[in-house]
Write a protein that holds these residues in place. Structure first.
Motif, short mmCIF file in Angstrom:
data_model
loop_
_atom_site.label_atom_id
_atom_site.label_comp_id
_atom_site.label_asym_id
_atom_site.label_seq_id
_atom_site.Cartn_x
_atom_site.Cartn_y
_atom_site.Cartn_z
N GLN A 288 32.58 115.63 17.41
CA GLN A 288 31.75 115.55 18.39
C GLN A 288 30.43 116.61 18.19
O GLN A 288 30.39 117.78 18.10
N SER B 155 25.15 116.21 20.83
CA SER B 155 24.95 115.17 21.75
C SER B 155 26.07 114.90 22.52
O SER B 155 25.95 114.09 23.53
N ARG B 156 27.29 115.50 22.36
CA ARG B 156 28.52 115.38 23.27
C ARG B 156 29.31 114.11 23.05
O ARG B 156 30.57 114.08 23.43
N GLN B 157 28.80 113.30 22.33
CA GLN B 157 29.62 112.00 22.17
C GLN B 157 30.58 112.05 21.11
O GLN B 157 30.27 112.43 20.13
N MET B 158 31.65 111.55 21.67
CA MET B 158 32.93 111.61 20.62
C MET B 158 32.74 110.49 19.72
O MET B 158 32.75 109.38 20.14
N PHE C 155 44.56 115.34 23.08
CA PHE C 155 43.69 115.92 22.09
C PHE C 155 44.17 117.36 21.73
O PHE C 155 44.63 118.11 22.59
N PHE D 18 37.94 116.95 16.61
CA PHE D 18 39.24 117.04 17.49
C PHE D 18 40.17 116.03 16.81
O PHE D 18 39.94 114.97 16.54
N TYR E 237 38.38 113.00 15.73
CA TYR E 237 37.16 112.52 16.24
C TYR E 237 36.04 113.94 15.96
O TYR E 237 36.35 115.24 16.11
N PHE F 59 44.22 110.41 15.23
CA PHE F 59 42.93 110.20 14.90
C PHE F 59 42.05 111.75 14.71
O PHE F 59 42.58 112.70 15.34
#
Lengths: 116, 112
Positions: A39, A42-45, A106, A91, A37, A35
């Motif tokens: 980020q 806002s910190r949301q993955m 990760f 990530f 990702y 994967f």
């Protein structure tokens, strides 16, 4: 144990250009998922793209595509036509597909800055 | 709500105090994960809940850390006698299919 390595702590790119983020991993498994990702501050993955190891075809999602080299254990992310909103931490992550250990591993991330 | 909700968004505490971090997963998701993200680091797995099975606690760094999930839904991560090295962002994720995780926005914990 599986490990994920991102060798580029920081990268920058000009708006509208293309950038490639590198990721290598180490595993003895044959069935797994990879994967990327994103980020933002806002910190949301946010899941950008996913690749199943048994699929030879590289995954693509709009401006995002991967170069999956299974033998080399390499999984790079290419962002085309970079936009200011792409600025974020990225990530790379590995998931064992055999079951019994369903937790993402990760890398340490790459900070991408898109410049106007 | 439609997403994973975490509270509080930010928490400042004094060394030695206990803290509780809350995670509301997406309704119907059977799996719930806690991860810790220290400054400049990737995400470190802490604990994993799946349905009624015993949780995978293999990532908890010490016995000061514990977590529970009540009724297969809300989860609370508790850190006792906080230390400065506990300062980090604590992220929660839930999933229905294990290869599709949805993350919350995390709790930024600062231990003074």
């Amino acid at each position: 144990a599986q490990t994920v390595t991102q060798s580029q702590p920081e990268m920058s790119v000009q708006e509208a250009e293309t950038v490639t983020l590198s990721c290598t991993y180490d595993t003895s498994e044959s069935n797994y998922y990879l994967f990327w990702y994103k980020q933002p501050p806002s910190r949301q993955m946010i899941l950008v793209i996913r690749q199943e190891a048994y699929k030879q075809q590289n995954a693509t999602e709009n401006r995002f595509s991967v170069n999956f080299q299974k033998a080399a254990k390499s999984f790079s992310l290419k962002i085309s036509d970079s936009q200011l909103g792409d600025t974020a931490m990225y990530f790379c992550a590995f998931l064992n597909g055999q079951g019994g250990s369903e937790k993402l591993v990760f890398g340490k991330g790459t900070k991408l800055t898109v410049n106007p | 709500g439609a997403g994973v909700s975490q509270s509080p968004s930010n928490k400042v505490t004094e060394k030695g105090k206990d803290v509780e971090l809350r995670c509301d997963p997406i309704s119907g998701h059977t799996a719930l994960y806690w991860y810790r993200q220290s400054l400049g680091q990737g995400l470190e797995f802490l604990i994993y809940f799946q349905g009624n099975s015993a949780p995978d606690k293999s990532g908890l760094p010490s016995d000061r850390f514990s977590a529970e999930r009540t009724g297969g839904s809300v989860s609370t991560l508790t850190i006792q006698r906080t230390q400065q090295e506990d300062s980090a962002v604590y992220l929660c994720a839930s999933s229905l299919y294990y290869e599709k995780l949805f993350f919350g926005s995390g709790t930024q914990l600062s231990v003074l």
